[in-house]
Design a protein around this motif. Structure first.
Motif, PDB file in Angstrom:
ATOM      1  N   GLY A  47       0.750  -0.929   0.166  1.00  0.00           N
ATOM      2  CA  GLY A  47       0.024   0.248   0.250  1.00  0.00           C
ATOM      3  C   GLY A  47       0.763   0.940   0.449  1.00  0.00           C
ATOM      4  N   ASP A  48       0.509   2.482  -0.996  1.00  0.00           N
ATOM      5  CA  ASP A  48       0.693   3.878  -0.386  1.00  0.00           C
ATOM      6  C   ASP A  48       0.637   4.916   0.442  1.00  0.00           C
ATOM      7  OD1 ASP A  48      -1.688   4.745  -0.851  1.00  0.00           O
ATOM      8  OD2 ASP A  48      -1.197   5.708  -2.860  1.00  0.00           O
ATOM      9  N   ASN A  49      -0.010   4.069   1.716  1.00  0.00           N
ATOM     10  CA  ASN A  49      -0.223   4.576   3.454  1.00  0.00           C
ATOM     11  C   ASN A  49      -1.635   5.757   3.197  1.00  0.00           C
ATOM     12  OD1 ASN A  49       0.306   2.961   5.089  1.00  0.00           O
ATOM     13  ND2 ASN A  49       2.814   3.773   4.655  1.00  0.00           N
ATOM     14  N   GLN A  50      -1.272   6.233   1.397  1.00  0.00           N
ATOM     15  CA  GLN A  50      -3.061   7.550   1.043  1.00  0.00           C
ATOM     16  C   GLN A  50      -3.784   6.950   1.424  1.00  0.00           C
ATOM     17  OE1 GLN A  50      -0.331  10.356  -0.729  1.00  0.00           O
ATOM     18  NE2 GLN A  50       1.712   9.234  -0.425  1.00  0.00           N
ATOM     19  N   THR A  51      -4.121   5.947   0.070  1.00  0.00           N
ATOM     20  CA  THR A  51      -5.142   5.556  -0.462  1.00  0.00           C
ATOM     21  C   THR A  51      -5.549   4.238  -0.281  1.00  0.00           C
ATOM     22  OG1 THR A  51      -4.101   4.447  -3.156  1.00  0.00           O
ATOM     23  CG2 THR A  51      -4.525   6.584  -3.024  1.00  0.00           C
ATOM     24  N   GLY A  52      -6.607   3.182  -0.651  1.00  0.00           N
ATOM     25  CA  GLY A  52      -7.311   1.799  -0.101  1.00  0.00           C
ATOM     26  C   GLY A  52      -6.555   0.826  -1.200  1.00  0.00           C
ATOM     27  N   HIS A  53      -6.180   1.476  -2.232  1.00  0.00           N
ATOM     28  CA  HIS A  53      -5.818   0.604  -3.429  1.00  0.00           C
ATOM     29  C   HIS A  53      -4.218  -0.426  -2.746  1.00  0.00           C
ATOM     30  CE1 HIS A  53      -6.463   0.344  -8.235  1.00  0.00           C
ATOM     31  NE2 HIS A  53      -4.887  -0.400  -7.380  1.00  0.00           N
ATOM     32  N   LYS A  54      -4.371  -1.444  -3.467  1.00  0.00           N
ATOM     33  CA  LYS A  54      -3.288  -1.677  -3.205  1.00  0.00           C
ATOM     34  C   LYS A  54      -2.728  -2.620  -4.286  1.00  0.00           C
ATOM     35  CE  LYS A  54      -3.967  -1.363   1.387  1.00  0.00           C
ATOM     36  NZ  LYS A  54      -4.518  -0.922   1.177  1.00  0.00           N
ATOM     37  N   LEU A  55      -1.379  -3.085  -4.463  1.00  0.00           N
ATOM     38  CA  LEU A  55      -1.075  -4.251  -5.480  1.00  0.00           C
ATOM     39  C   LEU A  55      -0.238  -5.382  -4.922  1.00  0.00           C
ATOM     40  CD1 LEU A  55       0.726  -4.602  -8.020  1.00  0.00           C
ATOM     41  CD2 LEU A  55       2.880  -3.250  -6.937  1.00  0.00           C
ATOM     42  N   GLU A  56      -1.217  -5.809  -5.293  1.00  0.00           N
ATOM     43  CA  GLU A  56      -0.995  -7.514  -4.921  1.00  0.00           C
ATOM     44  C   GLU A  56       0.182  -8.566  -5.519  1.00  0.00           C
ATOM     45  OE1 GLU A  56      -2.962 -12.140  -5.397  1.00  0.00           O
ATOM     46  OE2 GLU A  56      -4.147 -10.401  -5.197  1.00  0.00           O
ATOM     47  N   LEU A  57       1.477  -8.844  -4.948  1.00  0.00           N
ATOM     48  CA  LEU A  57       2.549  -9.778  -5.561  1.00  0.00           C
ATOM     49  C   LEU A  57       2.165 -10.675  -5.181  1.00  0.00           C
ATOM     50  CD1 LEU A  57       5.246  -6.716  -4.796  1.00  0.00           C
ATOM     51  CD2 LEU A  57       3.969  -6.953  -6.405  1.00  0.00           C
ATOM     52  N   THR A  58       2.462 -11.538  -6.216  1.00  0.00           N
ATOM     53  CA  THR A  58       2.026 -13.106  -6.332  1.00  0.00           C
ATOM     54  C   THR A  58       3.288 -13.737  -6.428  1.00  0.00           C
ATOM     55  OG1 THR A  58      -0.187 -13.185  -6.803  1.00  0.00           O
ATOM     56  CG2 THR A  58       1.318 -14.336  -6.691  1.00  0.00           C
ATOM     57  N   TRP A  59       3.779 -14.808  -5.884  1.00  0.00           N
ATOM     58  CA  TRP A  59       4.661 -15.730  -5.645  1.00  0.00           C
ATOM     59  C   TRP A  59       4.839 -17.067  -5.752  1.00  0.00           C
ATOM     60  CZ3 TRP A  59       6.774 -19.832  -2.371  1.00  0.00           C
ATOM     61  CH2 TRP A  59       7.771 -20.019  -2.749  1.00  0.00           C
ATOM     62  N   LEU A  60       5.082 -17.908  -7.229  1.00  0.00           N
ATOM     63  CA  LEU A  60       4.497 -19.388  -6.494  1.00  0.00           C
ATOM     64  C   LEU A  60       5.533 -20.278  -7.030  1.00  0.00           C
ATOM     65  CD1 LEU A  60       2.112 -18.568  -9.963  1.00  0.00           C
ATOM     66  CD2 LEU A  60       1.003 -18.707  -7.842  1.00  0.00           C
ATOM     67  N   LYS A  61       5.629 -21.392  -5.841  1.00  0.00           N
ATOM     68  CA  LYS A  61       6.395 -21.946  -5.197  1.00  0.00           C
ATOM     69  C   LYS A  61       6.811 -22.813  -6.282  1.00  0.00           C
ATOM     70  CE  LYS A  61       7.859 -26.355  -2.772  1.00  0.00           C
ATOM     71  NZ  LYS A  61       7.471 -26.916  -1.756  1.00  0.00           N
TER      72      LYS A  61
END
Length: 123
Positions: A47-61
């Motif tokens: 998160g950017d600590n300003q908006t509610g929008h998130k960037l989801e990083l997905t790691w697959l084993k």
């Protein structure tokens, strides 16, 4: 019926390297993490600590090869309150991959090759 943005997803090969990149380049912080019970994947939400929008990083084993990003026509865009300082910081990091000076924007490249557009706040 109403819809609101919640998050975007990027799949990454090295989760910790990507988290560190987004922290250094954009100041994004991990706000939530989900580890699959069987260890097959990890989701990290930044998160950017300003908006509610998130960037989801997905790691697959089991993923070992880089993701095919096509012609990189999709991207994430962020605004900055100090465009010149951001540009200098990203130049020093060596992550600027494309500049469009007439439009007053540029793009940075994350460790997996995703592009992030940097925009100034309009005055």
């Amino acid at each position: 019926m109403k819809f609101n943005f919640d998050h975007n997803n990027f799949n990454v090969l090295d989760l910790e390297k990507s988290i560190a990149f987004y922290k250094e380049a954009l100041g994004f912080e991990e706000v939530r993490r989900h580890n699959a019970e069987d260890g097959s994947f990890i989701l990290s939400f930044l998160g950017d600590n300003q908006t509610g929008h998130k960037l989801e990083l997905t790691w697959l084993k089991d993923r070992k090869e880089p993701y095919n990003l096509g012609e990189n026509e999709f991207h994430l865009a962020v605004k900055t309150d100090d465009f010149d300082a951001a540009y200098a910081h990203h130049k020093e990091m060596g992550c600027i991959c494309y500049e469009n000076k007439p439009m007053g924007i540029y793009f940075i490249n994350d460790p997996d090759g995703y592009w992030v557009e940097i925009l100034p706040y309009k005055k």
